[in-house]
Design a protein around this motif. Sequence first.
Motif, short mmCIF file in Angstrom:
data_model
loop_
_atom_site.label_atom_id
_atom_site.label_comp_id
_atom_site.label_asym_id
_atom_site.label_seq_id
_atom_site.Cartn_x
_atom_site.Cartn_y
_atom_site.Cartn_z
N ILE A 215 43.21 3.98 4.79
CA ILE A 215 44.03 3.28 5.79
C ILE A 215 43.28 2.22 6.60
CG2 ILE A 215 43.82 5.13 7.56
CD1 ILE A 215 46.88 4.48 8.10
N GLU A 216 42.04 2.51 6.99
CA GLU A 216 41.32 1.54 7.84
C GLU A 216 41.06 0.25 7.05
OE1 GLU A 216 40.37 4.61 7.26
OE2 GLU A 216 40.39 5.65 9.20
N THR A 219 44.35 -1.56 6.19
CA THR A 219 44.96 -2.23 7.34
C THR A 219 44.39 -3.63 7.48
OG1 THR A 219 45.21 -0.11 8.45
CG2 THR A 219 45.36 -2.06 9.84
N ALA A 223 46.52 -6.85 6.43
CA ALA A 223 46.88 -7.73 7.55
C ALA A 223 46.39 -9.15 7.28
CB ALA A 223 46.30 -7.20 8.86
N ILE A 242 48.02 1.92 0.41
CA ILE A 242 47.04 2.75 1.13
C ILE A 242 46.71 3.97 0.28
CG2 ILE A 242 46.60 4.16 3.19
CD1 ILE A 242 48.67 2.56 4.68
N ASP A 248 52.69 5.71 6.11
CA ASP A 248 51.83 4.73 6.80
C ASP A 248 51.96 3.34 6.17
OD1 ASP A 248 50.83 6.49 8.71
OD2 ASP A 248 49.28 7.23 7.36
N LEU A 252 52.73 0.29 8.58
CA LEU A 252 51.85 -0.89 8.61
C LEU A 252 52.58 -2.15 8.18
CD1 LEU A 252 48.36 0.18 7.26
CD2 LEU A 252 48.91 -0.86 9.44
N GLU A 255 54.36 -3.35 11.07
CA GLU A 255 53.43 -3.87 12.08
C GLU A 255 53.01 -5.29 11.74
OE1 GLU A 255 52.55 -2.71 14.96
OE2 GLU A 255 53.32 -0.68 14.80
#
Length: 360
Positions: A215-216, A219, A223, A242, A248, A252, A255
Amino acid sequence: MFTIKRHKTRLVTIGRVKVGSPAPVTVQSMTKVRAADVKRTVRQILELEDAGCEIIRPAVLDMDDARAIKEIRKHIHIPLEADIHFAPHLALEAINAGTDGIRLNPGNLKDKNEIKKITLAAKKRGISIRVGANSGSIVPRHAGKKTIAQMYKHMQDLMVKETLAYCRHIESFGFHNIMVSLKASDVLTTVYAYRKFAKISDYPLHLGITAAGPIETSTIKSAIGIGSLLMEGIGDTIRVSITGNPIDEIKLGYEILAALNIRRRGPEIISCPTCGRCKSDIIGTARKLQELLENSDIKAKIAVMGCVVNGPGEAMDADVGIAAGDDYAVLFKNGRIIKNKIPFKSVISVILKELESSHS
Ligand code: SF4
């Protein structure tokens, strides 16, 4: 507020969902259980639907998976895109089973005659085909080490060339309900490939960074990769990949869209990072509010700030917000304090009440 001008793309349908401008950019995901396990697959899709997933893609590995699509579709409410690699007979079976769309990988399903059969079957059923290229499969596996290195050097061109040729072949049978993706695990390769393709084709684009990691890492990669393309107006549907929970991926995805003022699902929480001036549990409060409001339709900007000195000013554009003092907080609206001395332990209920009254 700045807005992004989208590239004009052809409008394609997958089930009841439209992909392409001017339809909204959709958010999608993949199931992470075997499709043949109908019960678990349906459960996962329903959870994803609740999170806001708009198109779902199960992997189809064998005939059991392909046949299971018929039963899965009876229980879900979003279109299903069957993910096919290598095996044309699985594409045909998925179409028979009533899939809303199929994804074909131009790197590993190349037989022109089989593509023709799939295209004609898809045309007959009125479903979509996504030509989904991946950097990993576009390079022939039998190529020598030197050739592979050379191909990787020009990966974005290779992906665009192969994908375009594949689209042209499908088009030659009068089929245009096509979407395209050109994913690489390298962010820059992905961005260049999509940019190049968007210049020469009006097929709607499904954006994603492949194998983006946990996930980190995902992201950041997503993004930057998906986000920078969207900023240029490129992209009609997105999938964040992910190594982890598919819910998630959806969160995301929204987001990213929300950060670019493209689409918002639920409210936006703006909260300060906290510093030495902060004397209250701002981190816990922001997280709790996010949890409580994640499935809400309220489109407000909510601020959670750590001090009264800077909070209301820094969050001037929030519709509603709190700024914490020692054990108390102030409530502000559009930068103006409207209530003083709220006990910090009741800030969440005060915010929720305020939101309710301004949205009822
Ligand atoms: S709002 Fe106050 S507590 Fe939060 S970071 Fe800014 S100065 Fe620090």
